[in-house]
Write a protein that holds these residues in place. Sequence first.
Motif, PDB file in Angstrom:
ATOM      1  N   ASN A   1       0.810  -1.212   0.000  1.00  0.00           N
ATOM      2  CA  ASN A   1       0.000   0.000   0.000  1.00  0.00           C
ATOM      3  C   ASN A   1       0.848   1.269   0.000  1.00  0.00           C
ATOM      4  OD1 ASN A   1       0.883  -0.364   2.593  1.00  0.00           O
ATOM      5  ND2 ASN A   1      -1.065   0.211   3.552  1.00  0.00           N
ATOM      6  N   THR A   2       2.163   1.128   0.102  1.00  0.00           N
ATOM      7  CA  THR A   2       3.069   2.277   0.010  1.00  0.00           C
ATOM      8  C   THR A   2       4.020   2.180  -1.172  1.00  0.00           C
ATOM      9  OG1 THR A   2       4.648   1.221   1.519  1.00  0.00           O
ATOM     10  CG2 THR A   2       3.001   2.701   2.500  1.00  0.00           C
ATOM     11  N   SER A   3       4.060   1.041  -1.850  1.00  0.00           N
ATOM     12  CA  SER A   3       4.940   0.841  -3.005  1.00  0.00           C
ATOM     13  C   SER A   3       4.124   0.239  -4.139  1.00  0.00           C
ATOM     14  CB  SER A   3       6.101  -0.090  -2.628  1.00  0.00           C
ATOM     15  OG  SER A   3       6.893  -0.366  -3.764  1.00  0.00           O
ATOM     16  N   TYR A   4       3.717   1.073  -5.084  1.00  0.00           N
ATOM     17  CA  TYR A   4       2.868   0.622  -6.184  1.00  0.00           C
ATOM     18  C   TYR A   4       3.042   1.544  -7.390  1.00  0.00           C
ATOM     19  CZ  TYR A   4      -0.058   4.339  -4.272  1.00  0.00           C
ATOM     20  OH  TYR A   4      -0.503   5.538  -3.797  1.00  0.00           O
ATOM     21  N   ASP A   5       2.657   1.050  -8.553  1.00  0.00           N
ATOM     22  CA  ASP A   5       2.666   1.861  -9.772  1.00  0.00           C
ATOM     23  C   ASP A   5       1.275   2.408 -10.083  1.00  0.00           C
ATOM     24  OD1 ASP A   5       5.427   1.524 -10.349  1.00  0.00           O
ATOM     25  OD2 ASP A   5       5.001  -0.461 -11.154  1.00  0.00           O
ATOM     26  N   ILE A   6       0.257   1.588  -9.899  1.00  0.00           N
ATOM     27  CA  ILE A   6      -1.128   2.027 -10.093  1.00  0.00           C
ATOM     28  C   ILE A   6      -2.009   1.398  -9.011  1.00  0.00           C
ATOM     29  CG2 ILE A   6      -0.936   2.368 -12.589  1.00  0.00           C
ATOM     30  CD1 ILE A   6      -2.430  -0.300 -12.949  1.00  0.00           C
ATOM     31  N   VAL A   7      -3.172   1.988  -8.794  1.00  0.00           N
ATOM     32  CA  VAL A   7      -4.168   1.431  -7.881  1.00  0.00           C
ATOM     33  C   VAL A   7      -5.439   1.200  -8.691  1.00  0.00           C
ATOM     34  CG1 VAL A   7      -5.546   1.775  -5.800  1.00  0.00           C
ATOM     35  CG2 VAL A   7      -3.210   2.669  -5.918  1.00  0.00           C
ATOM     36  N   LEU A   8      -5.930  -0.029  -8.664  1.00  0.00           N
ATOM     37  CA  LEU A   8      -7.179  -0.350  -9.348  1.00  0.00           C
ATOM     38  C   LEU A   8      -8.326  -0.299  -8.347  1.00  0.00           C
ATOM     39  CD1 LEU A   8      -6.180  -3.400 -11.566  1.00  0.00           C
ATOM     40  CD2 LEU A   8      -6.519  -1.031 -12.259  1.00  0.00           C
TER      41      LEU A   8
END
Length: 108
Positions: A64-71
């Motif tokens: 939840n702190t390391s991502y490229d996109i959130v679906l």
Amino acid sequence: MGEILNSGMMWRGYNTADPNNSYATTTAGTALTQGFTQYVNRVIVYNLGPVPLYVKFGGVAASNTSYDIVLPPRTGFAGGLNTNAVSVYSADAVTVYIGGFREDNTSI
């Protein structure tokens, strides 16, 4: 008109699905990483769950702190990028689909 159809345009592409494409269920609070057998240049990710899904490309674990996109819930993503793995993370257990496709070109 003949000059428009130069040799660079004389290709047609075939999409080959990676054999590791699959539906999976995440474990709440734990990243799930899907590796491909080779690099792919098209990626599809579906979030079939009721909570947001954090997605990271390239083999690094999503969080939840390391991502490229959130679906958002019950949405998907299809995009053109070169990667060998996709990682997903969600707060609850959700069903996801992760797929990769390679474009195999053959000359006409």
